[in-house]
Design an enzyme around this catalytic site. Structure first.
Site, PDB file in Angstrom:
ATOM      1  N   GLU A 124       1.062  -1.605   0.543  1.00 44.65           N
ATOM      2  CA  GLU A 124       0.152   0.151  -0.237  1.00 44.65           C
ATOM      3  C   GLU A 124       0.708   1.700  -0.359  1.00 44.65           C
ATOM      4  O   GLU A 124       1.794   1.135   1.046  1.00 44.65           O
ATOM      5  CB  GLU A 124      -1.145  -0.004   0.901  1.00 44.65           C
ATOM      6  CG  GLU A 124      -1.914   1.071   1.242  1.00 44.65           C
ATOM      7  CD  GLU A 124      -3.095   1.606   0.153  1.00 44.65           C
ATOM      8  OE1 GLU A 124      -3.617   0.210  -0.229  1.00 44.65           O
ATOM      9  OE2 GLU A 124      -2.396   2.052  -0.234  1.00 44.65           O
ATOM     10  N   LYS A 154       2.158  15.221  10.607  1.00 44.11           N
ATOM     11  CA  LYS A 154       2.136  16.169   9.077  1.00 44.11           C
ATOM     12  C   LYS A 154       0.609  16.277   9.092  1.00 44.11           C
ATOM     13  O   LYS A 154      -0.323  16.033  10.016  1.00 44.11           O
ATOM     14  CB  LYS A 154       2.615  15.132   8.397  1.00 44.11           C
ATOM     15  CG  LYS A 154       1.294  14.341   8.247  1.00 44.11           C
ATOM     16  CD  LYS A 154       2.197  13.291   6.580  1.00 44.11           C
ATOM     17  CE  LYS A 154       1.197  12.520   5.407  1.00 44.11           C
ATOM     18  NZ  LYS A 154       1.138  12.066   4.403  1.00 44.11           N
ATOM     19  N   GLY A 174       8.347  11.385  10.709  1.00 40.98           N
ATOM     20  CA  GLY A 174       7.796  10.550  11.388  1.00 40.98           C
ATOM     21  C   GLY A 174       6.405  10.115  10.900  1.00 40.98           C
ATOM     22  O   GLY A 174       6.600   9.251   9.755  1.00 40.98           O
ATOM     23  N   ARG A 216      -0.887   7.619   1.097  1.00 40.92           N
ATOM     24  CA  ARG A 216       0.020   8.652   2.218  1.00 40.92           C
ATOM     25  C   ARG A 216      -0.984   9.412   3.581  1.00 40.92           C
ATOM     26  O   ARG A 216      -2.063   9.674   2.744  1.00 40.92           O
ATOM     27  CB  ARG A 216       0.047   9.655   1.939  1.00 40.92           C
ATOM     28  CG  ARG A 216       0.869   9.635   0.454  1.00 40.92           C
ATOM     29  CD  ARG A 216       1.335  10.876  -0.653  1.00 40.92           C
ATOM     30  NE  ARG A 216      -0.447  11.151  -1.197  1.00 40.92           N
ATOM     31  CZ  ARG A 216      -0.234  12.053  -2.414  1.00 40.92           C
ATOM     32  NH1 ARG A 216       0.354  13.233  -1.953  1.00 40.92           N
ATOM     33  NH2 ARG A 216      -1.209  12.559  -2.573  1.00 40.92           N
ATOM     34  N   CYS A 273       5.268   4.906   9.656  1.00 41.23           N
ATOM     35  CA  CYS A 273       5.920   4.147   8.364  1.00 41.23           C
ATOM     36  C   CYS A 273       7.274   4.835   7.994  1.00 41.23           C
ATOM     37  O   CYS A 273       8.120   3.517   8.674  1.00 41.23           O
ATOM     38  CB  CYS A 273       5.398   4.684   6.673  1.00 41.23           C
ATOM     39  SG  CYS A 273       3.496   3.531   6.961  1.00 41.23           S
ATOM     40  N   LYS A 287      10.043   3.337  10.827  1.00 38.48           N
ATOM     41  CA  LYS A 287      10.406   2.037  11.148  1.00 38.48           C
ATOM     42  C   LYS A 287      10.386   1.568   9.930  1.00 38.48           C
ATOM     43  O   LYS A 287      11.624   0.487   9.500  1.00 38.48           O
ATOM     44  CB  LYS A 287       8.976   2.283  11.847  1.00 38.48           C
ATOM     45  CG  LYS A 287       7.657   1.703  11.122  1.00 38.48           C
ATOM     46  CD  LYS A 287       7.368  -0.288  10.165  1.00 38.48           C
ATOM     47  CE  LYS A 287       6.053   0.838   9.432  1.00 38.48           C
ATOM     48  NZ  LYS A 287       5.730  -0.431   8.773  1.00 38.48           N
TER      49      LYS A 287
HETATM   50  N1  LIG Z   1      -0.702   4.217   8.096  1.00 39.65           N
HETATM   51  C1  LIG Z   1      -0.094   4.501   6.087  1.00 39.65           C
HETATM   52  O1  LIG Z   1      -0.284   5.529   6.411  1.00 39.65           O
HETATM   53  C2  LIG Z   1       0.517   3.093   6.169  1.00 39.65           C
HETATM   54  C3  LIG Z   1       0.584   3.718   4.229  1.00 39.65           C
HETATM   55  C4  LIG Z   1       1.199   2.694   4.119  1.00 39.65           C
HETATM   56  C5  LIG Z   1       1.500   1.294   4.397  1.00 39.65           C
HETATM   57  N2  LIG Z   1       1.077   0.714   6.051  1.00 39.65           N
HETATM   58  C6  LIG Z   1       1.563   0.205   6.090  1.00 39.65           C
HETATM   59  O2  LIG Z   1       0.383  -0.570   6.376  1.00 39.65           O
HETATM   60  C7  LIG Z   1       0.157  -1.932   7.907  1.00 39.65           C
HETATM   61  C8  LIG Z   1      -0.760  -1.655   8.360  1.00 39.65           C
HETATM   62  O3  LIG Z   1      -0.777   0.579   8.648  1.00 39.65           O
HETATM   63  P1  LIG Z   1      -1.971   0.848  10.346  1.00 39.65           P
HETATM   64  O4  LIG Z   1      -0.602   2.639   9.997  1.00 39.65           O
HETATM   65  O5  LIG Z   1      -2.581   0.450   9.174  1.00 39.65           O
HETATM   66  O6  LIG Z   1      -1.794   0.905  10.673  1.00 39.65           O
HETATM   67  P2  LIG Z   1      -2.776   1.003  12.408  1.00 39.65           P
HETATM   68  O7  LIG Z   1      -2.567   0.248  13.509  1.00 39.65           O
HETATM   69  O8  LIG Z   1      -3.703   1.653  11.896  1.00 39.65           O
HETATM   70  O9  LIG Z   1      -3.673  -0.615  12.226  1.00 39.65           O
HETATM   71  C9  LIG Z   1      -4.273  -2.449  12.174  1.00 39.65           C
HETATM   72  C10 LIG Z   1      -5.101  -2.121  12.789  1.00 39.65           C
HETATM   73  O10 LIG Z   1      -4.996  -3.907  12.451  1.00 39.65           O
HETATM   74  C11 LIG Z   1      -5.703  -4.738  13.823  1.00 39.65           C
HETATM   75  N3  LIG Z   1      -5.320  -6.220  14.519  1.00 39.65           N
HETATM   76  C12 LIG Z   1      -4.133  -6.119  14.540  1.00 39.65           C
HETATM   77  N4  LIG Z   1      -4.082  -7.866  15.033  1.00 39.65           N
HETATM   78  C13 LIG Z   1      -4.807  -8.071  14.347  1.00 39.65           C
HETATM   79  C14 LIG Z   1      -5.995  -9.617  14.451  1.00 39.65           C
HETATM   80  N5  LIG Z   1      -4.727 -10.187  14.539  1.00 39.65           N
HETATM   81  N6  LIG Z   1      -5.954  -9.039  13.403  1.00 39.65           N
HETATM   82  C15 LIG Z   1      -7.532  -8.850  13.121  1.00 39.65           C
HETATM   83  N7  LIG Z   1      -6.954  -7.109  13.688  1.00 39.65           N
HETATM   84  C16 LIG Z   1      -5.966  -7.064  14.125  1.00 39.65           C
HETATM   85  C17 LIG Z   1      -5.680  -3.683  15.095  1.00 39.65           C
HETATM   86  O11 LIG Z   1      -6.813  -3.955  16.211  1.00 39.65           O
HETATM   87  C18 LIG Z   1      -5.804  -2.081  14.160  1.00 39.65           C
HETATM   88  O12 LIG Z   1      -6.621  -1.210  14.004  1.00 39.65           O
HETATM   89  C19 LIG Z   1       1.659  -1.362   8.295  1.00 39.65           C
HETATM   90  O13 LIG Z   1       2.757  -2.791   7.958  1.00 39.65           O
HETATM   91  C20 LIG Z   1       1.874  -0.438   7.194  1.00 39.65           C
HETATM   92  O14 LIG Z   1       3.862  -0.508   8.084  1.00 39.65           O
HETATM   93  C21 LIG Z   1       0.324   2.511   6.717  1.00 39.65           C
END
Ligand SMILES: NC(=O)c1ccc[n+]([C@@H]2O[C@H](COP(=O)([O-])OP(=O)(O)OC[C@H]3O[C@@H](n4cnc5c(N)ncnc54)[C@H](O)[C@@H]3O)[C@@H](O)[C@H]2O)c1
Length: 441
Positions: free
Chosen positions: A152, A327, A261, A155, A264, A267
């Site tokens: 994914e 941001k 910050g 942004r 993403c 880390k």
């Molecule tokens: N936030 C961003 O802008 C972004 C952009 C691109 C990629 N990513 C990547 O996408 C992934 C998710 O990021 P995010 O920011 O959406 O995370 P987040 O922490 O906002 O959401 C993760 C969700 O998964 C749920 N979860 C965890 N374990 C679970 C399970 N076993 N069963 C069901 N639900 C479960 C949590 O309760 C939470 O609601 C990460 O790997 C991140 O690096 C994030």
């Protein structure tokens, strides 16, 4: 088509709602029962432009539902997107994959009991080789299940737009069937001209890490140039314009400031370095350590310059912080540079009062010792120095003359380079910004 989205955070919720908007029938799954209950009532757990309306629309259409049960998810569809978090592992730079592993382990027996081919599509950002490892793990329980990786790129702040109009889709697949399933799933986007890059899962995993590493490098590069400007009496803003006009370089992400910050970039580059080092490839990505160091140094430099502006010490000094989100446009405070600076100053004895248009509740939950204000004048009341740390558009509209009447000293550090220096200076403010030594007084 029918699909499930496991994990309803920033990525999963936006993906689920957008896929329902594209006409699919979607079941969102999360282990957080409170979150699922509010989502079912149309309440998004975070602020993201356009998401609330999209959530209402798709819930009303009946094409979007929510559950906490992975067994129900297995019965609901044959394609399952995994969007759970992959944070930095505590005490290490490596990615913590326990949520991905747990989701797969819980899903696997239900897939086995159901039988028949199914596709598990990872969207989380993971180290290269995770899809292959997960497939081996899954096949021990459900040999008919296949894994693909579809990273994914959304942004935060533009998540809905980026999902409905992505720059590209990347599919790491191991079979023509998986390729065809993803193409059908994204058919409306492909018809609109979105490039579809089909590759193997390992490459797809690395694409995401490479993209984030490049963006982080570009940001740290220009912040390093700003450091040189400070030392050499040059101005980083015309430098950015002149360098960025070269189409091979481009000016996007070439904005100096407080650095990156969020959940993403920091880390992801650390995870890539940790994984490469484990494989004996540390030298290839050693530059990313420096990228990370430049980025964290920006926070220290901000604190040091703020201290100088406050008269050499934070003791008995009041510091107003404008911005808490990592941001503008969002309420996410995960690894927020603004809050790291605010907390650092508080730790050094300063009295810090923080304002943010959207992120105060999240910031207060993480930093209960800081003071928070609901408007800019309240945050700046009696301030010895004002720090502009998140570039919200509303801060550009602040009237410097009006704000002069509430502060104790007219000193501002624009760590985001979005304020009009001339306007602030003509209202009598000492105005500082990194890489702009001639703005000194
Ligand atoms: N936030 C961003 O802008 C972004 C952009 C691109 C990629 N990513 C990547 O996408 C992934 C998710 O990021 P995010 O920011 O959406 O995370 P987040 O922490 O906002 O959401 C993760 C969700 O998964 C749920 N979860 C965890 N374990 C679970 C399970 N076993 N069963 C069901 N639900 C479960 C949590 O309760 C939470 O609601 C990460 O790997 C991140 O690096 C994030």
């Amino acid at each position: 088509m029918r699909l499930t989205v496991i994990g309803t955070g920033y990525v999963g919720l936006v993906h689920a709602a957008c896929m329902a908007d594209l006409g699919h029938t979607v079941l969102g799954v999360d282990r957080d029962a409170d979150r699922i209950e509010s989502l079912a009532r149309g309440r998004a757990p975070f602020f993201e432009p356009g998401l609330r309306e999209l959530l209402h629309r798709t819930l009303q259409s009946g094409r979007l539902q929510f559950t906490t049960s992975l067994a129900a998810a297995a019965r609901f569809a044959r394609t399952h997107f995994v969007c759970v978090g992959t944070p930095q592992r505590p005490g290490s730079n490596a990615a913590d994959l326990r949520f991905v592993d747990a989701a797969l382990d819980e899903l696997a027996p239900a897939l086995r009991d159901l039988g028949g081919w199914c596709l598990v599509v990872g969207k989380s950002t993971v180290p290269v080789g995770t899809a292959a490892r997960l497939e081996r793990r899954l096949h021990k329980v459900a040999p008919q299940a296949e894994i693909a990786w579809n990273p994914e790129f959304l942004r935060e702040g533009f998540a809905v737009r980026d999902t409905l109009r992505p720059e590209r889709l990347v599919a790491g697949v191991s079979s023509p069937r998986a390729d065809a399933t993803l193409r059908e799933m994204y058919a409306p986007l492909l018809r609109a001209g979105t490039p579809f890059i089909c590759t193997d899962p390992a490459t797809a995993e690395l694409v995401k890490l490479a993209a984030n590493s490049f963006l982080a490098t570009k940001i740290s590069f220009i912040n390093a140039m700003a450091e040189l400007c400070d030392a050499m009496g040059a101005d980083v803003m015309p430098l950015v314009e002149a360098v960025g006009r070269d189409p091979r370089i481009g000016s996007r992400c070439l904005q100096p400031g407080l650095g990156f910050g969020g959940s993403c970039l920091p880390k992801d580059i650390r995870g890539l370095v940790a994984h490469a080092e484990e494989q004996g490839l540390g030298e290839s990505v050693a530059f990313l350590r420096e990228v990370d160091e430049i980025n964290t140094r920006q926070r220290r430099r901000t604190i040091a310059l703020a201290r100088q502006l406050a008269g050499g010490s934070f003791r008995r000094r009041h510091v107003a912080v404008l911005g808490a989100a990592f941001k503008p446009g969002i309420d996410d405070v995960r690894d927020s540079p603004a809050l790291a600076v605010a907390a650092g100053i508080h730790h050094l004895g300063g009295r810090v009062r923080v304002h943010d248009p959207e992120a105060v509740d999240n910031a207060r939950a993480c930093f209960p010792d800081l003071e928070f204000a609901l408007d800019v004048p309240k945050a700046c009341e009696g301030a010895d120095v004002v720090l502009h740390l998140t570039g919200w558009p509303e801060y550009r509209a602040i009237d410097p003359a009006g704000l002069s009447t509430v502060v104790r000293r007219q000193a501002i550090l624009d760590a985001r380079h979005t304020l009009d220096a001339a306007r602030w200076r003509s209202a009598g403010w000492a105005f500082r910004a990194f890489g702009r030594p001639r703005l000194g007084w």
